[in-house]
Design an enzyme around this catalytic site. Structure first.
Site, PDB file in Angstrom:
ATOM      1  CG  LEU A 147      -3.084  -7.920 -17.345  1.00 45.01           C
ATOM      2  CD1 LEU A 147      -3.826  -7.584 -16.065  1.00 45.01           C
ATOM      3  CD2 LEU A 147      -2.345  -9.243 -17.212  1.00 45.01           C
ATOM      4  CG  ASP A 148      -0.717  -4.963 -16.999  1.00 48.59           C
ATOM      5  OD1 ASP A 148      -1.348  -4.374 -16.107  1.00 48.59           O
ATOM      6  OD2 ASP A 148      -0.053  -5.993 -16.791  1.00 48.59           O
ATOM      7  CG  HIS A 156       2.210  -2.627 -15.540  1.00 45.35           C
ATOM      8  ND1 HIS A 156       1.819  -3.837 -14.990  1.00 45.35           N
ATOM      9  CD2 HIS A 156       3.215  -2.902 -16.394  1.00 45.35           C
ATOM     10  CE1 HIS A 156       2.570  -4.801 -15.505  1.00 45.35           C
ATOM     11  NE2 HIS A 156       3.416  -4.268 -16.360  1.00 45.35           N
ATOM     12  NE  ARG A 187     -10.050 -14.249 -12.908  1.00 45.67           N
ATOM     13  CZ  ARG A 187      -8.979 -13.960 -12.171  1.00 45.67           C
ATOM     14  NH1 ARG A 187      -8.869 -12.796 -11.586  1.00 45.67           N
ATOM     15  NH2 ARG A 187      -8.017 -14.836 -12.008  1.00 45.67           N
ATOM     16  N   GLY A 239       0.791  -1.235   0.000  1.00 45.71           N
ATOM     17  CA  GLY A 239       0.000   0.000   0.000  1.00 45.71           C
ATOM     18  C   GLY A 239       0.818   1.277   0.000  1.00 45.71           C
ATOM     19  CB  SER A 240       4.374   2.097  -0.605  1.00 52.25           C
ATOM     20  OG  SER A 240       4.618   1.654  -1.924  1.00 52.25           O
ATOM     21  CG  LEU A 276      -9.626  -5.779 -12.774  1.00 52.98           C
ATOM     22  CD1 LEU A 276      -9.472  -4.304 -13.099  1.00 52.98           C
ATOM     23  CD2 LEU A 276     -10.157  -5.979 -11.359  1.00 52.98           C
TER      24      LEU A 276
END
Ligand code: GAR
Length: 197
Positions: free
Chosen positions: A152-153, A117, A73, A16-17, A101
């Protein structure tokens, strides 16, 4: 919590930084006054994510939705959508949210969901980005903030940060160098998104 504000919901899976840096920037830069925006809630799919205690320390509402408790999912994403939508978010921020997702989920938040990312997209989608950059002999690496689309990405790139790859780098040392830039890049990209919203 002000119900009239533009709510931002942050999804995490780990330390969580990035989330903490976004929250600190929002406070420092007074996003509530400048953009009428507030970080409404942090949600983790992992019960033991370190970022949850960080969210506590920052005084943020936080919740866990353990993906392991769901049979599919689709079922997890449907429940997650319900949790998120309680806040009627203007923006959903994926900050180290390590889940693929479903198309329905992505469609539901189309145009109002960002991801960071740890590579210079379109290079190195997926996992192990730093080792793959080193193995490929890249001289630079970095991070990308982009709008989320079903693939994705992928999705429109909003901001990138570049760092050098140096002799003797390991995936860990490179990851640390990239992460320190993510901490500047993500708050900046969100601020710019809010300026345009
Ligand atoms: C960050 O390096 C982020 O780019 C990466 O996970 C890390 C989360 O760190 N995200 C992905 O790999 C998404 N595919 P944090 O929890 O300390 O913010």
């Amino acid at each position: 919590m002000d119900s009239h504000k533009k709510n931002i919901v942050i999804l995490i899976s780990g330390s969580g930084s990035n989330m903490a840096c976004i929250v600190q920037a929002a406070r420092r830069e007074q996003w509530h006054k400048r953009f009428d925006a507030q970080i409404a809630c942090v949600i983790s799919n992992r019960p033991n994510a370190e970022g949850l205690s960080l969210a506590d320390k920052l005084g943020l509402a936080n919740q866990v939705l353990d993906h392991q408790l769901f049979a599919s999912r689709q079922a997890f994403d449907a429940e997650l959508m319900q949790l998120i939508d309680r806040w009627q978010p203007a923006l959903v921020v994926l900050a180290g949210f390590m889940r693929i997702l479903t198309p329905d989920f992505v469609e539901h938040y189309a145009g109002r969901m960002l991801n960071i990312h740890p590579s210079l997209l379109p290079a190195f989608t997926g996992l192990h980005t730093h080792q793959r950059a080193i193995d490929a002999g890249c001289k630079v690496a970095g991070a990308t903030v982009h709008q989320v689309v079903a693939e994705l990405d992928h999705g429109p790139i909003l901001a990138q940060a570049v760092v050098p790859v140096v002799a003797g780098d390991t995936a860990q040392s490179l990851a640390a160098r990239v992460l320190s830039q993510e901490h500047l890049l993500y708050p900046k990209a969100i601020r710019e998104w809010l300026e345009r919203a």
